[in-house]
Design a protein around this motif. Structure first.
Motif, PDB file in Angstrom:
ATOM      1  N   MET A 186       0.294   3.943  -4.951  1.00 19.49           N
ATOM      2  CA  MET A 186      -0.280   2.816  -3.671  1.00 19.49           C
ATOM      3  C   MET A 186      -0.275   2.893  -2.831  1.00 19.49           C
ATOM      4  N   ASN A 187      -1.092   1.604  -2.065  1.00 20.04           N
ATOM      5  CA  ASN A 187      -2.477   1.283  -1.075  1.00 20.04           C
ATOM      6  C   ASN A 187      -1.805   1.939   0.304  1.00 20.04           C
ATOM      7  N   TYR A 213       1.077 -14.236  -8.512  1.00 27.17           N
ATOM      8  CA  TYR A 213      -0.354 -14.407  -9.158  1.00 27.17           C
ATOM      9  C   TYR A 213      -0.983 -12.974  -8.482  1.00 27.17           C
ATOM     10  N   ALA A 214      -1.010 -12.074  -8.393  1.00 29.12           N
ATOM     11  CA  ALA A 214      -2.527 -11.777  -8.269  1.00 29.12           C
ATOM     12  C   ALA A 214      -2.969 -10.625  -8.190  1.00 29.12           C
ATOM     13  N   GLN A 215      -3.839 -10.158  -7.781  1.00 26.26           N
ATOM     14  CA  GLN A 215      -5.514  -9.628  -8.462  1.00 26.26           C
ATOM     15  C   GLN A 215      -5.074  -8.315  -8.507  1.00 26.26           C
ATOM     16  N   ASN A 216      -3.968  -7.909  -7.435  1.00 24.63           N
ATOM     17  CA  ASN A 216      -4.069  -6.661  -7.823  1.00 24.63           C
ATOM     18  C   ASN A 216      -1.934  -6.341  -6.942  1.00 24.63           C
ATOM     19  N   THR A 217      -1.402  -5.450  -8.236  1.00 25.68           N
ATOM     20  CA  THR A 217       0.183  -5.229  -7.684  1.00 25.68           C
ATOM     21  C   THR A 217       0.229  -4.726  -6.506  1.00 25.68           C
ATOM     22  N   SER A 218       0.074  -3.798  -6.521  1.00 21.37           N
ATOM     23  CA  SER A 218       0.749  -2.545  -4.480  1.00 21.37           C
ATOM     24  C   SER A 218      -0.287  -3.646  -4.260  1.00 21.37           C
ATOM     25  N   GLN A 219      -1.569  -4.567  -3.767  1.00 21.94           N
ATOM     26  CA  GLN A 219      -1.776  -5.330  -2.651  1.00 21.94           C
ATOM     27  C   GLN A 219      -0.658  -6.927  -2.778  1.00 21.94           C
ATOM     28  N   ASN A 220      -0.317  -6.880  -3.853  1.00 24.86           N
ATOM     29  CA  ASN A 220       0.708  -7.810  -3.763  1.00 24.86           C
ATOM     30  C   ASN A 220       2.172  -7.140  -3.145  1.00 24.86           C
ATOM     31  N   LEU A 221       2.681  -6.228  -3.442  1.00 24.17           N
ATOM     32  CA  LEU A 221       3.279  -5.855  -2.665  1.00 24.17           C
ATOM     33  C   LEU A 221       3.382  -5.218  -0.887  1.00 24.17           C
ATOM     34  N   LEU A 222       2.400  -4.556  -0.481  1.00 24.51           N
ATOM     35  CA  LEU A 222       2.429  -4.695   0.420  1.00 24.51           C
ATOM     36  C   LEU A 222       2.562  -6.207   1.859  1.00 24.51           C
ATOM     37  N   VAL A 223       2.064  -6.875   0.756  1.00 24.38           N
ATOM     38  CA  VAL A 223       1.471  -8.417   1.004  1.00 24.38           C
ATOM     39  C   VAL A 223       3.115  -9.312   1.651  1.00 24.38           C
TER      40      VAL A 223
END
Length: 252
Positions: free
Chosen positions: A1-2, A167-177
């Motif tokens: 996870m990022n 819809y996101a380029q990256n799932t981890s980024q989606n979760l963070l934001v």
């Protein structure tokens, strides 16, 4: 996870409290979303005879599905409005996803993956999917798990229910934001529940957020009149290459 540092934060002067999260559920979910009555408007006005018959059949089948081993809940939703909040990142990447206009949704909560597989093979489930598929122009079915939770969503009484198809380029980024911006909804709309779903590999969407308010007045005015909805929520979505596609529903 990022880590948190991987977020691209804009408008840093806007400082909303961190969202209050509780332990996620161990439940598994089947999310079935169909487009039956097409509309070019943000409102889903009326119901065709076709849609009425599908909803009636779904409601009957839901009662039988809830009798199956391991099924905790089976809820049917009918769309009422596409609210403000569709991210421009979705529009820029429309060829990579599906523009969500789902007017019928079924959410089934199940206690284990074993019981999910049993349900998928059952006659009642296969009859349900066959009926919906024959009447819809687009059908999206995914298995999902719960990855974040503000609180359980109450399906026992009527209200305004959100399904937000990200819809996101990256799932981890989606979760963070999502975590970074969810505090806005908790403070501004008094949101006290949300079950964030992480779909399986066959999904058009990275995550699907599901939550409930008592009425439209608890959510719509904030999306229209609160400037921070754009500057804090939507602008941070876009900065992190995340697009939202919210739709509001009522229980059938």
């Amino acid at each position: 996870m990022n880590t948190q540092s991987s977020l691209n934060i804009v408008n840093k002067h806007l400082n909303y409290p961190k969202v209050t999260l509780v332990e996620t559920t161990t439940s598994q979910y089947l999310h079935i979303a169909a487009e039956i009555d097409k509309t070019s408007f943000p409102f889903f006005l009326g119901k065709s005879s076709c849609k009425k018959s599908v909803l009636k059949f779904c409601k009957e089948q839901a009662e039988n599905i809830e009798k199956k081993a391991g099924v905790i809940n089976c809820s049917i939703f009918s769309a009422i409005i596409i609210p403000p909040g569709r991210g421009k990142y979705v529009q820029e990447n429309i060829s990579k996803t599906h523009l969500a206009k789902f007017d019928v949704v079924i959410l089934i909560e199940i206690d284990s993956t074993e019981h999910v597989e049993e349900l998928l093979k059952s006659k009642v489930y296969q009859e349900l999917i066959s009926k919906i598929k024959s009447k819809s122009s687009y059908l999206h079915i995914v298995k999902a798990s719960n990855v974040r939770q503000i609180g359980p969503v109450n399906h026992s009484k009527q209200g305004i229910f959100l399904f937000n198809y990200f819809y996101a380029q990256n799932t981890s980024q989606n979760l963070l934001v999502w975590e970074y911006t969810a505090g806005w909804f908790e403070k501004e709309t008094k949101l006290n529940n949300s079950t964030l779903l992480l779909p399986g590999d066959n999904s058009k969407y990275t995550i699907i957020n599901h939550c409930r308010w008592d009425s439209l007045w608890n959510i719509i005015p904030h999306l229209i009149f609160k400037k921070t909805f754009k500057t804090y929520v939507l602008d941070n979505f876009y900065a992190n290459k995340v697009g939202a596609q919210p739709i509001l529903y009522k229980l059938v």
